[in-house]
Design a protein around this motif. Sequence first.
Motif, PDB file in Angstrom:
ATOM      1  N   PRO A 372      -6.075 -34.296 -59.255  1.00 17.38           N
ATOM      2  CA  PRO A 372      -7.452 -34.241 -58.733  1.00 17.38           C
ATOM      3  C   PRO A 372      -7.552 -34.317 -57.212  1.00 17.38           C
ATOM      4  CG  PRO A 372      -7.347 -35.690 -60.637  1.00 17.38           C
ATOM      5  CD  PRO A 372      -5.932 -35.333 -60.301  1.00 17.38           C
ATOM      6  N   VAL A 373      -6.593 -34.952 -56.552  1.00 14.71           N
ATOM      7  CA  VAL A 373      -6.693 -35.063 -55.096  1.00 14.71           C
ATOM      8  C   VAL A 373      -6.497 -33.705 -54.412  1.00 14.71           C
ATOM      9  CG1 VAL A 373      -5.842 -37.429 -55.145  1.00 14.71           C
ATOM     10  CG2 VAL A 373      -4.250 -35.582 -54.635  1.00 14.71           C
ATOM     11  N   LEU A 374      -6.031 -32.711 -55.154  1.00 12.83           N
ATOM     12  CA  LEU A 374      -5.829 -31.380 -54.574  1.00 12.83           C
ATOM     13  C   LEU A 374      -7.035 -30.458 -54.773  1.00 12.83           C
ATOM     14  CD1 LEU A 374      -2.110 -30.731 -55.611  1.00 12.83           C
ATOM     15  CD2 LEU A 374      -2.990 -31.729 -53.495  1.00 12.83           C
ATOM     16  N   ASN A 375      -8.077 -30.956 -55.412  1.00 12.63           N
ATOM     17  CA  ASN A 375      -9.226 -30.100 -55.716  1.00 12.63           C
ATOM     18  C   ASN A 375      -9.855 -29.480 -54.472  1.00 12.63           C
ATOM     19  OD1 ASN A 375      -9.075 -30.352 -58.491  1.00 12.63           O
ATOM     20  ND2 ASN A 375     -10.469 -32.099 -58.583  1.00 12.63           N
ATOM     21  N   SER A 376      -9.868 -30.212 -53.364  1.00 14.06           N
ATOM     22  CA  SER A 376     -10.504 -29.680 -52.155  1.00 14.06           C
ATOM     23  C   SER A 376      -9.722 -28.536 -51.531  1.00 14.06           C
ATOM     24  CB  SER A 376     -10.690 -30.802 -51.123  1.00 14.06           C
ATOM     25  OG  SER A 376      -9.447 -31.359 -50.742  1.00 14.06           O
ATOM     26  N   PHE A 377      -8.479 -28.336 -51.977  1.00  9.91           N
ATOM     27  CA  PHE A 377      -7.668 -27.242 -51.451  1.00  9.91           C
ATOM     28  C   PHE A 377      -7.853 -25.946 -52.248  1.00  9.91           C
ATOM     29  CE2 PHE A 377      -5.687 -31.124 -50.092  1.00  9.91           C
ATOM     30  CZ  PHE A 377      -5.187 -30.850 -48.834  1.00  9.91           C
ATOM     31  N   LEU A 378      -8.331 -26.070 -53.468  1.00 13.82           N
ATOM     32  CA  LEU A 378      -8.405 -24.903 -54.352  1.00 13.82           C
ATOM     33  C   LEU A 378      -9.327 -23.807 -53.835  1.00 13.82           C
ATOM     34  CD1 LEU A 378      -8.349 -26.628 -57.862  1.00 13.82           C
ATOM     35  CD2 LEU A 378      -6.439 -25.855 -56.446  1.00 13.82           C
ATOM     36  N   PRO A 379     -10.490 -24.126 -53.251  1.00 10.81           N
ATOM     37  CA  PRO A 379     -11.337 -23.040 -52.739  1.00 10.81           C
ATOM     38  C   PRO A 379     -10.654 -22.202 -51.662  1.00 10.81           C
ATOM     39  CG  PRO A 379     -12.600 -25.064 -52.927  1.00 10.81           C
ATOM     40  CD  PRO A 379     -11.174 -25.437 -53.149  1.00 10.81           C
ATOM     41  N   PHE A 380      -9.766 -22.813 -50.889  1.00 14.77           N
ATOM     42  CA  PHE A 380      -9.051 -22.061 -49.859  1.00 14.77           C
ATOM     43  C   PHE A 380      -8.042 -21.110 -50.495  1.00 14.77           C
ATOM     44  CE2 PHE A 380     -10.588 -25.874 -47.786  1.00 14.77           C
ATOM     45  CZ  PHE A 380     -11.032 -25.403 -46.562  1.00 14.77           C
ATOM     46  N   ILE A 381      -7.341 -21.597 -51.507  1.00 13.98           N
ATOM     47  CA  ILE A 381      -6.375 -20.745 -52.203  1.00 13.98           C
ATOM     48  C   ILE A 381      -7.100 -19.608 -52.923  1.00 13.98           C
ATOM     49  CG2 ILE A 381      -4.659 -20.685 -54.064  1.00 13.98           C
ATOM     50  CD1 ILE A 381      -3.931 -23.573 -53.306  1.00 13.98           C
ATOM     51  N   ASP A 382      -8.180 -19.948 -53.620  1.00 13.26           N
ATOM     52  CA  ASP A 382      -8.938 -18.947 -54.364  1.00 13.26           C
ATOM     53  C   ASP A 382      -9.651 -17.964 -53.435  1.00 13.26           C
ATOM     54  OD1 ASP A 382      -8.118 -20.257 -56.628  1.00 13.26           O
ATOM     55  OD2 ASP A 382     -10.004 -21.335 -56.929  1.00 13.26           O
ATOM     56  N   GLY A 383      -9.990 -18.412 -52.239  1.00 10.97           N
ATOM     57  CA  GLY A 383     -10.704 -17.569 -51.284  1.00 10.97           C
ATOM     58  C   GLY A 383      -9.796 -16.806 -50.348  1.00 10.97           C
ATOM     59  N   ASN A 384      -8.475 -16.782 -50.673  1.00 13.23           N
ATOM     60  CA  ASN A 384      -7.491 -16.095 -49.835  1.00 13.23           C
ATOM     61  C   ASN A 384      -7.510 -16.601 -48.398  1.00 13.23           C
ATOM     62  OD1 ASN A 384      -6.347 -14.410 -51.847  1.00 13.23           O
ATOM     63  ND2 ASN A 384      -8.094 -13.025 -51.688  1.00 13.23           N
ATOM     64  N   LYS A 385      -7.708 -17.923 -48.274  1.00 16.30           N
ATOM     65  CA  LYS A 385      -7.627 -18.573 -46.972  1.00 16.30           C
ATOM     66  C   LYS A 385      -6.441 -19.532 -46.932  1.00 16.30           C
ATOM     67  CE  LYS A 385     -12.539 -18.277 -45.746  1.00 16.30           C
ATOM     68  NZ  LYS A 385     -13.743 -19.028 -45.300  1.00 16.30           N
ATOM     69  N   ALA A 386      -5.375 -19.152 -47.637  1.00 15.65           N
ATOM     70  CA  ALA A 386      -4.134 -19.930 -47.651  1.00 15.65           C
ATOM     71  C   ALA A 386      -2.980 -19.004 -47.310  1.00 15.65           C
ATOM     72  CB  ALA A 386      -3.914 -20.553 -49.029  1.00 15.65           C
ATOM     73  N   VAL A 387      -2.068 -19.487 -46.501  1.00 16.74           N
ATOM     74  CA  VAL A 387      -0.905 -18.697 -46.109  1.00 16.74           C
ATOM     75  C   VAL A 387       0.355 -19.503 -46.393  1.00 16.74           C
ATOM     76  CG1 VAL A 387      -2.127 -17.370 -44.358  1.00 16.74           C
ATOM     77  CG2 VAL A 387      -1.053 -19.528 -43.720  1.00 16.74           C
ATOM     78  N   PRO A 388       1.477 -18.823 -46.639  1.00 20.22           N
ATOM     79  CA  PRO A 388       2.732 -19.555 -46.865  1.00 20.22           C
ATOM     80  C   PRO A 388       3.086 -20.427 -45.673  1.00 20.22           C
ATOM     81  CG  PRO A 388       2.966 -17.245 -47.491  1.00 20.22           C
ATOM     82  CD  PRO A 388       1.652 -17.372 -46.767  1.00 20.22           C
ATOM     83  N   PHE A 389       3.861 -21.483 -45.933  1.00 19.41           N
ATOM     84  CA  PHE A 389       4.361 -22.294 -44.831  1.00 19.41           C
ATOM     85  C   PHE A 389       5.015 -21.368 -43.810  1.00 19.41           C
ATOM     86  CE2 PHE A 389       5.121 -26.247 -47.718  1.00 19.41           C
ATOM     87  CZ  PHE A 389       3.759 -26.416 -47.834  1.00 19.41           C
TER      88      PHE A 389
END
Length: 431
Positions: A372-389
């Motif tokens: 559950p502590v990762l829930n705030s990160f999911l919109p970024f991943i789903d919104g294509n606002k996440a990039v590989p390290f």
Amino acid sequence: MTSSFGTPALSRRGFLGLTGGVAAMGALAACGGTSGGGGASGGGGGGGTLRLVAVADQQKPLELLLKQYTKSTFNASFAPTDQVQTSVRTQLGAGNAPDVHVVFPGDGSAMSMGQIQKAGLLADLSDQAWAKRVPAGLKPAFGPDGKTFLYSAGSSVIGAIYNKKVFQEAGVEPPKTWSEFLDVCEKIKKKGKVPIALGAQTQWVTQLITYALVPSTVYAKNPKFDEQMRAGTATFANSGWTEALEMYLELQKRGYFNDNPNGTTFEQQTSMVATGKAAMAIQVSAVLPDFRKAAPDAADLDMFPVPGADDAAQVWIPAGVVVGLGVSARGKNADQAKAFIEFLGEQKNMNAWAEAVACVPISRDSSSKIDPVLNSFLPFIDGNKAVPFMDQGWPNAEVQPAHFAVVQELLGGRTTIPKGLAKLDETYRKK
């Protein structure tokens, strides 16, 4: 990151093992076999024995899923990363590689996707159903030009692990913009607590604040930055990397770090946040178990994305693709091996793998179990606002340790941002 990250003394080798960082020096042990069988049988027919070589971070999910796969038997072994880098790479070149074998995202080690794919040694998995579910922002870690040569079940994220009690005492909430982040730090400082614990004596920790900020300062503005770097038309020095390092040092200048970060270890950083002496640490999600273990009450800890921009809409996050598997392009059993990868790509199996290593599945459904502590990160991943390290896009294994050294020198006042980025550019261009 779990088998390496659950230990009290997490090393750089441990950090890189499960994230698939390009240096790929996982703190791995455990060799052995499962579902043994005879020699490999003819390709494609099913029922034959597939040879599989993986690393220890993959052992828990693979042993679980190998028991469920009935179309083939397996001769599976789990080898240290150093051994894989040499022995399997040699076998790949000689044409006698395992049918299925470990592959690291990125392009900077002997067993990285980029290096093996360029040599024509990885089978193309682009037509498999799961490959079409990979978020666009993470696609570069799976193959060039939108293709897929690597199977990975999920990604870990970098953000701020924070102590909710310290935040409550300071009357602050997780921020959405950089200005809000600075305001939160200032209010915590005024309450007599360390806003950000930084254990920069442990070298791999040095990179995490940069990695948290660069998605917003670089990729949100220029998603093709990695391509331009490879083409020689972009540099670290003339990019948002400068801004990210300026922001890093601003935190230090404002007194938001603990005293002597270069003399503070990861373990000390963890303890400071877990016990409430510090409010937060910018860390990779896979070390949450370490923080929880050190806390009197694990429920006191939560996590949020670090906002690297003053416009919340321009905040992006880092999500590192975890170490995966590939199929030998020259193997006699390529069709059987691809069928096994397709099985791993079924959503329920991707969920099982991701849960076993505590990462966010590449794609999700109602049965996906995510901390559950990762829930705030999911919109970024789903919104294509996440990039590989960032290191997963670098061309050699020397840039990352150069970055470690530059950050320590910046924190110690021994170099400047222009000189540090010039060093990274020089290291990046090494052949």
